[in-house]
Motif scaffolding. Structure first.
Motif, PDB file in Angstrom:
ATOM      1  N   GLU A   1       0.809  -1.212   0.000  1.00 53.68           N
ATOM      2  CA  GLU A   1       0.000   0.000   0.000  1.00 53.68           C
ATOM      3  C   GLU A   1       0.845   1.266   0.000  1.00 53.68           C
ATOM      4  O   GLU A   1       0.339   2.353  -0.282  1.00 53.68           O
ATOM      5  N   PHE A   2       2.133   1.161   0.326  1.00 51.14           N
ATOM      6  CA  PHE A   2       3.013   2.322   0.137  1.00 51.14           C
ATOM      7  C   PHE A   2       4.247   1.928  -0.683  1.00 51.14           C
ATOM      8  O   PHE A   2       5.358   2.350  -0.434  1.00 51.14           O
ATOM      9  N   LEU A   3       3.990   1.104  -1.703  1.00 50.06           N
ATOM     10  CA  LEU A   3       4.982   0.779  -2.735  1.00 50.06           C
ATOM     11  C   LEU A   3       6.238   0.159  -2.121  1.00 50.06           C
ATOM     12  O   LEU A   3       7.352   0.667  -2.256  1.00 50.06           O
ATOM     13  N   ARG A   4       6.056  -0.968  -1.478  1.00 49.69           N
ATOM     14  CA  ARG A   4       7.163  -1.615  -0.768  1.00 49.69           C
ATOM     15  C   ARG A   4       8.328  -1.946  -1.694  1.00 49.69           C
ATOM     16  O   ARG A   4       8.142  -2.495  -2.783  1.00 49.69           O
ATOM     17  N   THR A   5       9.502  -1.649  -1.238  1.00 48.09           N
ATOM     18  CA  THR A   5      10.716  -2.024  -1.959  1.00 48.09           C
ATOM     19  C   THR A   5      11.632  -2.838  -1.061  1.00 48.09           C
ATOM     20  O   THR A   5      11.695  -2.608   0.153  1.00 48.09           O
ATOM     21  N   LYS A   6      12.317  -3.790  -1.666  1.00 50.49           N
ATOM     22  CA  LYS A   6      13.413  -4.499  -0.998  1.00 50.49           C
ATOM     23  C   LYS A   6      14.705  -4.255  -1.768  1.00 50.49           C
ATOM     24  O   LYS A   6      15.606  -5.089  -1.764  1.00 50.49           O
ATOM     25  N   PHE A   7      14.738  -3.122  -2.450  1.00 52.16           N
ATOM     26  CA  PHE A   7      15.932  -2.685  -3.183  1.00 52.16           C
ATOM     27  C   PHE A   7      16.352  -3.698  -4.245  1.00 52.16           C
ATOM     28  O   PHE A   7      17.537  -3.877  -4.508  1.00 52.16           O
ATOM     29  N   GLY A   8      15.371  -4.372  -4.839  1.00 51.87           N
ATOM     30  CA  GLY A   8      15.651  -5.324  -5.905  1.00 51.87           C
ATOM     31  C   GLY A   8      16.077  -6.696  -5.434  1.00 51.87           C
ATOM     32  O   GLY A   8      16.442  -7.548  -6.253  1.00 51.87           O
ATOM     33  N   ASP A   9      16.029  -6.944  -4.139  1.00 53.61           N
ATOM     34  CA  ASP A   9      16.384  -8.269  -3.601  1.00 53.61           C
ATOM     35  C   ASP A   9      15.219  -9.217  -3.867  1.00 53.61           C
ATOM     36  O   ASP A   9      14.123  -9.035  -3.341  1.00 53.61           O
TER      37      ASP A   9
ATOM     38  N   ASN B   1      14.300  -5.923   4.673  1.00 50.55           N
ATOM     39  CA  ASN B   1      12.960  -6.491   4.828  1.00 50.55           C
ATOM     40  C   ASN B   1      11.984  -5.641   5.632  1.00 50.55           C
ATOM     41  O   ASN B   1      10.768  -5.782   5.477  1.00 50.55           O
ATOM     42  N   GLN B   2      12.451  -4.778   6.506  1.00 49.93           N
ATOM     43  CA  GLN B   2      11.543  -4.036   7.377  1.00 49.93           C
ATOM     44  C   GLN B   2      10.546  -3.205   6.578  1.00 49.93           C
ATOM     45  O   GLN B   2      10.846  -2.718   5.484  1.00 49.93           O
ATOM     46  N   LEU B   3       9.332  -3.072   7.123  1.00 50.02           N
ATOM     47  CA  LEU B   3       8.385  -2.125   6.551  1.00 50.02           C
ATOM     48  C   LEU B   3       8.923  -0.725   6.808  1.00 50.02           C
ATOM     49  O   LEU B   3       9.218  -0.357   7.950  1.00 50.02           O
ATOM     50  N   LYS B   4       9.057   0.030   5.742  1.00 46.20           N
ATOM     51  CA  LYS B   4       9.656   1.359   5.820  1.00 46.20           C
ATOM     52  C   LYS B   4       8.521   2.368   5.988  1.00 46.20           C
ATOM     53  O   LYS B   4       7.984   2.899   5.010  1.00 46.20           O
ATOM     54  N   TRP B   5       8.173   2.625   7.257  1.00 46.26           N
ATOM     55  CA  TRP B   5       6.972   3.396   7.558  1.00 46.26           C
ATOM     56  C   TRP B   5       7.037   4.833   7.069  1.00 46.26           C
ATOM     57  O   TRP B   5       5.991   5.490   6.927  1.00 46.26           O
ATOM     58  N   GLU B   6       8.219   5.352   6.798  1.00 44.00           N
ATOM     59  CA  GLU B   6       8.308   6.690   6.237  1.00 44.00           C
ATOM     60  C   GLU B   6       7.706   6.759   4.833  1.00 44.00           C
ATOM     61  O   GLU B   6       7.291   7.827   4.367  1.00 44.00           O
ATOM     62  N   ARG B   7       7.633   5.581   4.165  1.00 39.86           N
ATOM     63  CA  ARG B   7       7.056   5.553   2.818  1.00 39.86           C
ATOM     64  C   ARG B   7       5.542   5.805   2.856  1.00 39.86           C
ATOM     65  O   ARG B   7       4.964   6.212   1.843  1.00 39.86           O
ATOM     66  N   LYS B   8       4.922   5.574   3.992  1.00 36.22           N
ATOM     67  CA  LYS B   8       3.492   5.907   4.075  1.00 36.22           C
ATOM     68  C   LYS B   8       3.294   7.401   3.917  1.00 36.22           C
ATOM     69  O   LYS B   8       2.291   7.848   3.352  1.00 36.22           O
ATOM     70  N   THR B   9       4.252   8.185   4.432  1.00 36.63           N
ATOM     71  CA  THR B   9       4.192   9.635   4.253  1.00 36.63           C
ATOM     72  C   THR B   9       4.492  10.008   2.805  1.00 36.63           C
ATOM     73  O   THR B   9       3.753  10.780   2.176  1.00 36.63           O
ATOM     74  N   THR B  10       5.560   9.445   2.275  1.00 39.00           N
ATOM     75  CA  THR B  10       5.976   9.764   0.907  1.00 39.00           C
ATOM     76  C   THR B  10       4.902   9.398  -0.107  1.00 39.00           C
ATOM     77  O   THR B  10       4.645  10.137  -1.054  1.00 39.00           O
ATOM     78  N   TYR B  11       4.274   8.238   0.113  1.00 43.30           N
ATOM     79  CA  TYR B  11       3.289   7.729  -0.856  1.00 43.30           C
ATOM     80  C   TYR B  11       1.900   7.639  -0.228  1.00 43.30           C
ATOM     81  O   TYR B  11       1.167   6.686  -0.450  1.00 43.30           O
ATOM     82  N   ASN B  12       1.536   8.675   0.533  1.00 41.77           N
ATOM     83  CA  ASN B  12       0.251   8.640   1.227  1.00 41.77           C
ATOM     84  C   ASN B  12      -0.928   8.647   0.252  1.00 41.77           C
ATOM     85  O   ASN B  12      -1.969   8.045   0.522  1.00 41.77           O
ATOM     86  N   GLU B  13      -0.765   9.317  -0.862  1.00 42.86           N
ATOM     87  CA  GLU B  13      -1.822   9.303  -1.872  1.00 42.86           C
ATOM     88  C   GLU B  13      -2.060   7.883  -2.385  1.00 42.86           C
ATOM     89  O   GLU B  13      -3.201   7.464  -2.584  1.00 42.86           O
ATOM     90  N   HIS B  14      -0.972   7.136  -2.560  1.00 41.37           N
ATOM     91  CA  HIS B  14      -1.087   5.745  -3.015  1.00 41.37           C
ATOM     92  C   HIS B  14      -1.753   4.891  -1.934  1.00 41.37           C
ATOM     93  O   HIS B  14      -2.623   4.062  -2.230  1.00 41.37           O
ATOM     94  N   PHE B  15      -1.344   5.100  -0.670  1.00 41.14           N
ATOM     95  CA  PHE B  15      -1.980   4.390   0.440  1.00 41.14           C
ATOM     96  C   PHE B  15      -3.489   4.620   0.443  1.00 41.14           C
ATOM     97  O   PHE B  15      -4.285   3.681   0.584  1.00 41.14           O
ATOM     98  N   ASN B  16      -3.894   5.874   0.298  1.00 42.46           N
ATOM     99  CA  ASN B  16      -5.321   6.180   0.319  1.00 42.46           C
ATOM    100  C   ASN B  16      -6.057   5.535  -0.848  1.00 42.46           C
ATOM    101  O   ASN B  16      -7.234   5.158  -0.724  1.00 42.46           O
ATOM    102  N   TYR B  17      -5.380   5.399  -1.963  1.00 44.05           N
ATOM    103  CA  TYR B  17      -5.986   4.746  -3.130  1.00 44.05           C
ATOM    104  C   TYR B  17      -6.253   3.266  -2.836  1.00 44.05           C
ATOM    105  O   TYR B  17      -7.348   2.751  -3.092  1.00 44.05           O
ATOM    106  N   ILE B  18      -5.255   2.573  -2.275  1.00 44.62           N
ATOM    107  CA  ILE B  18      -5.430   1.152  -1.945  1.00 44.62           C
ATOM    108  C   ILE B  18      -6.488   0.990  -0.864  1.00 44.62           C
ATOM    109  O   ILE B  18      -7.337   0.092  -0.927  1.00 44.62           O
ATOM    110  N   LYS B  19      -6.468   1.865   0.129  1.00 40.16           N
ATOM    111  CA  LYS B  19      -7.487   1.853   1.174  1.00 40.16           C
ATOM    112  C   LYS B  19      -8.875   2.006   0.549  1.00 40.16           C
ATOM    113  O   LYS B  19      -9.833   1.327   0.948  1.00 40.16           O
ATOM    114  N   GLY B  20      -8.980   2.879  -0.433  1.00 35.46           N
ATOM    115  CA  GLY B  20     -10.258   3.091  -1.106  1.00 35.46           C
ATOM    116  C   GLY B  20     -10.725   1.871  -1.871  1.00 35.46           C
ATOM    117  O   GLY B  20     -11.924   1.548  -1.878  1.00 35.46           O
ATOM    118  N   LEU B  21      -9.800   1.182  -2.522  1.00 29.33           N
ATOM    119  CA  LEU B  21     -10.161  -0.049  -3.241  1.00 29.33           C
ATOM    120  C   LEU B  21     -10.674  -1.121  -2.282  1.00 29.33           C
ATOM    121  O   LEU B  21     -11.649  -1.824  -2.564  1.00 29.33           O
TER     122      LEU B  21
END
Length: 639
Positions: free
Chosen positions: A490-498, A509-529
């Protein structure tokens, strides 16, 4: 007495009792183990979990059907133990597979009654109820990934108790942890293995593994507990489940019954050499798992062990579902019997697995549970056909529908209808009902979807790849079946190509919670779906007759997909719902089934249940690289 596993009378040696391992009554502790080849069996009691301070030993008496038993006094509770078994002049000290609690790093078993260890009001805990698995939205998650990041705002990092913190935020104040799960709207967390596994150090918070290296199948993993030496893991696991249940979130366990981490030194092999494993024609350990051995699930006592352990997790820990790793390595009879037993105890239980193996299993064809075997069984399988159609291959540069590969409309339609097939329209599938397909675009294995898009579309900018990602999610959540997403998608998870991060550590592997801020519009889109799907049963039909009757395909432009769901499908409040997928890089016009008033609820920027725009027409323009969902209802007509 020497036993040849291939000559043993399995009926005579089968023990059907439910008292293997420790059983407890008010005054005594009973212990029973199954080992037909054993000549002598002892239980050694220790005061410490390193087996350095031995305080007592007891000899077991030979009993019925290959079992050995002993009655012990209640004062040994709280101590540690190991079994010492003699056969053919060889003595081995080990922890038995029926153990329910262990000490640090599983060196010793712990003598404790799990039924006496529980959080407050545990007896009132209720599993999540579903009318059908299609009502679920499954979120695949690793315990440590969930909370270990410094950005998570969670105090109990990497622990079961992280799931019990109710009001956490990332550094920018956006919800994280449990509150994030509830905000997103998922119904179930699918936890990567949480039984006791071998390759994580219980005392090292930075030690990392996915956990597909099973050690003791009836014990919660110790590295996620506050104190792996005692019963904390039991208490905290139950508390995690209870809190998730209190937020209407079910818990699914990832189980690995296709292999064990150890082979020659495993407790199974010590108990009865060669009985619990399969062998190839050369007499070597078979290897359907690809990691060195293959459990003989078809043998009566192994089948019993698998079913008993599944029922144990369901009863003792209130687990809501099970996902079988490499399910095709477990024989069909065992899978079906397990599902039947579990379903009798919980109508809402979710059971699914991977309908494949790493290498061919040592089973006859009729014994293999493969794609299609699940028909009519209340078991689901991962739909890799749909996955590959959506995004291309897992780790390579092959493109799928969302990246613009052409001539995939038929395959998308097959996924949209829950793979139930529609022969009259030359659409084929492998399911009898939509609840048998797990629809997904990525999982813990292989590249994340976001990393796959970067690898397969190296010339595309980030904005373009975000659109592709949204389109993939829209396809999943508007298709019939059971949707499944990897945590962080929901916030475009990356594992740096691993592409195989099973032991790549926390940073990857950790969930990078700062990405929720960076991609909050994307999060809201998935939440909406998710919100759209959860509130509109038209996307959650079950039987193939209704799906074939209610879903109508729209004649759409090349390399696009359009369909509408008609006549208040599945009791939906919306009379007609129309869905369009446009993976092209240009606006595309779709003709509508009739001229009337329509409301857009999903476009390229927003998703949900509330109208974004209302229009009156018999055609609609869909933006590039996007999905659109519109509906017509009685309240909208006449405009």
């Amino acid at each position: 007495m020497t036993y040849n596993v291939f000559e043993v009378d399995e009926d005579k040696m089968f023990y059907s009792g439910d008292d293997l391992g420790f059983t407890f009554d008010k005054e005594n502790i009973n212990y029973r183990i199954w080992s037909p080849p054993a000549e002598k069996v002892y239980i050694d009691i220790y005061s410490d979990d390193r087996a350095e301070d031995k305080v007592a030993e007891y000899k077991l008496e030979q009993s019925i059907n290959g079992t050995w038993q002993v009655k012990l006094t209640a004062d040994i509770k709280g101590n540690y133990y190991k079994i010492r078994l003699k056969k053919e002049s060889i003595e081995t000290s080990f922890v038995d597979p029926w153990v329910k609690a262990v000490g640090t790093n599983s060196r010793c078993g712990l003598i404790v009654d799990p039924s006496e260890v529980f959080p407050p009001t545990w007896s009132y805990d209720k599993k999540v109820e579903l009318n059908s698995p299609v009502d679920a939205v499954i979120y695949e998650l690793h315990v440590k990934d969930f909370s270990i990041s410094k950005e998570s705002g969670i105090r109990h990092k990497g622990k079961y108790t992280a799931f019990t913190e109710r009001h956490t935020t990332n550094r920018e104040g956006l919800l994280s942890g449990l509150a994030h799960l509830k905000e997103l709207g998922i119904t179930h967390v699918h936890l990567l293995p949480v039984f006791d596994f071998a390759t994580a150090d219980d005392m090292d918070i930075n030690s990392y593994n996915w956990g597909y290296d099973p050690l003791f199948y009836m014990v919660p993993e110790g590295s996620y507990a506050s104190n792996p030496a005692n019963e904390s893991r039991i208490y905290e696991f139950k508390k995690m489940v209870k809190v998730l249940h209190s937020h209407d979130i079910g818990v699914i366990m990832d189980v690995v019954y296709n292999h064990t981490y150890q082979t020659e030194s495993s407790p199974f092999e010590i108990l009865f050499p060669d009985y619990f494993y399969r062998f190839d024609r050369l007499g070597k350990f078979a290897n359907a798992s690809g990691v060195g051995n293959e459990i003989a699930s078809e043998r009566p006592m192994m089948r019993k062990y698998i079913i008993d352990s599944l029922l144990y997790w369901s009863r003792e820990y209130h687990i809501d579902g099970f996902r079988f790793d490499l399910m095709s390595a477990v024989d069909k009879k065992t899978i079906l019997q397990a599902a039947e037993r579990l379903k009798k105890e919980n109508d809402s239980i979710i059971i699914y697995g991977e309908p494949w193996t790493a290498l061919p299993p040592q089973l006859e064809k009729h014994q293999i549970f493969k794609k299609g075997s699940q028909k009519g069984t209340d078991i689901a399988v991962f739909n890799d056909n749909f996955r590959n159609t959506i995004k291309g291959d897992n780790d390579g540069q092959k493109k799928g529908f969302i990246q613009g590969k052409t001539d995939l409309e038929k395959e998308i339609y097959e996924g949209v209808i829950g793979s139930v097939g529609f022969p009259e329209r030359s659409l084929y599938g492998f399911t009898q009902k939509a609840s048998e397909t797990i629809n997904y675009a990525d999982s813990h294995d292989n590249l994340t979807l976001w990393d796959k898009l970067a690898f397969s579309c190296p010339g595309a900018d980030e904005k373009t790849r975000r659109k592709m990602h949204r389109l993939a999610m829209a396809v999943l959540f508007t298709s019939q079946g059971v949707p499944f997403i990897q945590a962080g998608t929901e916030f475009l998870r990356t594992k740096f190509g691993d592409k195989n991060s099973y032991n790549s550590g926390i940073f990857v592997n950790q969930l990078k919670w700062e990405r929720k801020t960076t991609y909050n519009e994307h999060f809201n889109y998935i939440k909406g779906l998710i919100n759209l799907r959860s509130h509109h049963p038209a996307f959650r039909m079950i039987n193939k007759e209704e799906i074939r009757k209610k879903i109508k395909f729209i004649q759409s432009p090349v390399n696009t997909v359009g369909f509408y769901i008609d006549n208040h499908a599945n009791g939906d409040g919306w009379e007609k719902v129309a869905v369009f997928y446009n993976p092209n890089h240009k606006w595309t016009q779709f003709n509508l089934p009739q001229k009337r008033t329509w409301a857009i609820v999903v476009d390229d920027k927003e998703a949900g249940t509330e109208p974004i725009r209302i229009f009156y027409s018999d055609e609609v323009q869909v933006p590039p690289l996007s999905a659109m969902v519109i509906y017509s209802a009685a309240l909208l007509t006449g405009c």
